[in-house]
Scaffold this active site. Sequence first.
Site, short mmCIF file in Angstrom:
data_model
loop_
_atom_site.label_atom_id
_atom_site.label_comp_id
_atom_site.label_asym_id
_atom_site.label_seq_id
_atom_site.Cartn_x
_atom_site.Cartn_y
_atom_site.Cartn_z
N ASN A 53 30.55 48.18 38.85
CA ASN A 53 31.34 48.88 39.05
C ASN A 53 30.94 50.13 40.04
O ASN A 53 29.56 50.09 40.32
CB ASN A 53 31.27 50.11 37.68
CG ASN A 53 29.91 50.24 37.28
OD1 ASN A 53 29.06 49.85 37.17
ND2 ASN A 53 29.87 51.62 36.30
N GLU A 113 34.47 44.17 36.36
CA GLU A 113 35.33 43.02 36.60
C GLU A 113 36.56 43.07 37.54
O GLU A 113 36.81 42.05 38.21
CB GLU A 113 35.95 42.73 34.78
CG GLU A 113 35.17 43.16 33.71
CD GLU A 113 34.99 44.33 32.90
OE1 GLU A 113 34.26 44.94 34.06
OE2 GLU A 113 34.55 44.36 31.69
N1 THU Z 1 33.20 49.87 33.16
C1 THU Z 1 32.63 49.63 33.76
O1 THU Z 1 32.88 48.36 35.08
N2 THU Z 1 33.53 47.96 33.07
C2 THU Z 1 34.57 48.12 31.54
O2 THU Z 1 34.73 46.84 31.60
C3 THU Z 1 34.31 49.14 31.10
C4 THU Z 1 33.91 50.27 32.22
C5 THU Z 1 33.01 51.15 33.88
C6 THU Z 1 33.15 51.85 34.42
C7 THU Z 1 32.63 53.77 34.61
O3 THU Z 1 31.83 52.77 35.76
C8 THU Z 1 31.24 53.36 33.97
O4 THU Z 1 31.59 51.87 33.29
C9 THU Z 1 31.32 53.93 32.43
O5 THU Z 1 32.73 54.05 32.62
#
Ligand code: THU
Length: 136
Positions: A42, A55
Site C-alpha cells: 500500500n 493488492e
Molecule cells: N489497505 C490495503 O492496502 N488493502 C486493503 O485491502 C485494505 C486497506 C490499506 C489502505 C491504507 O493504506 C491502509 O491499508 C489503511 O486503510
Amino acid sequence: MDYRQLAKSAISARDAAYAPYSNFAVGAALLTKCGKVYSGCNIENAGYSPCNCGERTAIFKAVSEGERDFAAIAVAGWLRGGVPGMAYPCGVCRQVMMEFMDPETFEIVVCTSENDYTVHKLKELLPHGFGPENLA
Ligand code: THU
C-alpha cells in the site's frame, strides 16, 4: 494448493509499505497462471484519497506489463506494532479483481504468516459481483 511461498512473498512485500498515516502496512503477491509473481504494497498520500492498496499495486503492476491471466493473490496486512490478524481485501480491490480474474477459480489467500493462511474464491468474497460479463 500450497500457498506458503506466495504468503511469504506477500509478507516480504509488506516491508515496502508506505503507510505513515494509518500505520497499517499491507503486502500482496499476485501469482500468474504461468507461475510469475508480482508483488505490491500500500502507498498512502497526504491527500488521503490517492492512497493505493497493496493488492491494487500488485494487480496494476502486472496488468501494465501485459499480464492478464491470474491464479491467486496473497495478502498480508497488519497494524505496525500490533498483533497480526487476517486482513481481507477491501471492496474496491475486490471489484478490481472482478475485472481481470475469474470469480469461480481465482483464489485469495489471506495470511498472517507462511504457515497461517485461509483461501477463498473471489466469488465468495464478492458474491453477485458486477464484471465485464455484464456488459458483453
Ligand atoms: N489497505 C490495503 O492496502 N488493502 C486493503 O485491502 C485494505 C486497506 C490499506 C489502505 C491504507 O493504506 C491502509 O491499508 C489503511 O486503510
